[in-house]
Design a protein around this motif. Sequence first.
Motif, mmCIF file in Angstrom:
data_model
loop_
_atom_site.group_PDB
_atom_site.id
_atom_site.type_symbol
_atom_site.label_atom_id
_atom_site.label_comp_id
_atom_site.label_asym_id
_atom_site.label_seq_id
_atom_site.Cartn_x
_atom_site.Cartn_y
_atom_site.Cartn_z
ATOM 1 N N THR A 209 13.330 101.568 65.313
ATOM 2 C CA THR A 209 13.462 103.023 65.427
ATOM 3 C C THR A 209 14.601 103.478 64.521
ATOM 4 O O THR A 209 15.394 102.679 64.039
ATOM 5 C CB THR A 209 13.760 103.441 66.878
ATOM 6 N N GLY A 210 14.689 104.780 64.308
ATOM 7 C CA GLY A 210 15.758 105.336 63.497
ATOM 8 C C GLY A 210 15.474 105.293 62.005
ATOM 9 O O GLY A 210 16.385 105.440 61.189
ATOM 10 N N ALA A 211 14.202 105.115 61.636
ATOM 11 C CA ALA A 211 13.851 105.021 60.217
ATOM 12 C C ALA A 211 14.024 106.360 59.515
ATOM 13 O O ALA A 211 13.768 107.418 60.086
ATOM 14 C CB ALA A 211 12.406 104.537 60.069
ATOM 15 N N ASP A 212 14.449 106.292 58.275
ATOM 16 C CA ASP A 212 14.538 107.456 57.405
ATOM 17 C C ASP A 212 13.143 107.721 56.847
ATOM 18 O O ASP A 212 12.524 106.828 56.252
ATOM 19 C CB ASP A 212 15.528 107.158 56.279
ATOM 20 N N GLU A 213 12.643 108.915 57.012
ATOM 21 C CA GLU A 213 11.273 109.206 56.598
ATOM 22 C C GLU A 213 11.089 109.122 55.089
ATOM 23 O O GLU A 213 9.964 109.041 54.598
ATOM 24 C CB GLU A 213 10.861 110.583 57.117
ATOM 25 N N ARG A 232 5.061 102.189 58.874
ATOM 26 C CA ARG A 232 5.548 103.393 59.542
ATOM 27 C C ARG A 232 4.531 103.876 60.578
ATOM 28 O O ARG A 232 3.334 103.872 60.331
ATOM 29 C CB ARG A 232 5.805 104.483 58.504
ATOM 30 N N ASP A 236 4.928 109.150 64.340
ATOM 31 C CA ASP A 236 6.370 109.370 64.366
ATOM 32 C C ASP A 236 6.982 108.577 63.221
ATOM 33 O O ASP A 236 7.152 107.342 63.319
ATOM 34 C CB ASP A 236 6.970 108.932 65.710
ATOM 35 N N THR A 238 9.863 108.117 62.241
ATOM 36 C CA THR A 238 11.143 107.448 62.460
ATOM 37 C C THR A 238 10.968 106.074 63.116
ATOM 38 O O THR A 238 11.953 105.371 63.350
ATOM 39 C CB THR A 238 12.062 108.304 63.326
ATOM 40 N N LYS A 239 9.716 105.705 63.415
ATOM 41 C CA LYS A 239 9.431 104.417 64.056
ATOM 42 C C LYS A 239 8.621 103.533 63.124
ATOM 43 O O LYS A 239 7.809 104.011 62.338
ATOM 44 C CB LYS A 239 8.652 104.640 65.359
#
Length: 244
Positions: A209-213, A232, A236, A238-239
């Motif tokens: 989690t917390g991924a930069d799009e 991705r 969502d 960011t996951k």
Amino acid sequence: DTESKKLMRGEDEWKSQGVSASGGGTTINYVLKYVLSEDNYYLGTDITVDRVILITGDATLCLNGNSITGKSYAVDVIGIKENVKFTLTDCKGNGNAYGKITHASDSEGRGISVGSNATFNMYGGSITRNTADKGGGVFVNVYDGKAATFTVSGNVTFGNGKEGSSDNVYLEKDGEKNATITIGEGGLGTSANIGVTASTPSVGLVVATGADENTNYGSIIVSDDDTYKVTRDSSDGTKLGLVL
């Protein structure tokens, strides 16, 4: 040994203890151990340890461009006790000059084991050349619904596993609770490389989690299980999750 223990600098000395192993579940117990209690520490030089370094209180360790090498069979280099926070950084070094958590070529064991409900923040350095049945690099525990938290950022790198296979970050599951990787503030650098294995993999299972799009994680977070790939999440951004 005594000389190595003195290389850990902080208000408290690094203490060597001999205790009896006990407990069950995911309680981390070691018969012989070095202990790092709550404080800030840094390495003054490369050191070799013959037993686990047990983190018993909220602590920060800067590798300072140096490495910790485990030289014992089936023993973790670092064990993080339940409910505590451990931060690993590298204040010095670049690329191959980063410090490492590793094992000697004639030894086996995990790099780092993270107890349930503990927090492991990794903001630099490398975890490499460690081997275990599962979680050679980092074992992220879950027990009784309480998952450990593993947060990474910067140019962290992994390279663990037995010959012919990769075994870097192992995400445990207990009941319906799965451990995940959290991408920390500042994100992951382009030279970061993290292999991941889920204990009970399935299509759509979230592993990070917390991924930069706007970041392409295709070569940064990868599956160590050849059956799956990491991509991705379609709903969502960011996951990151598993696909076939």
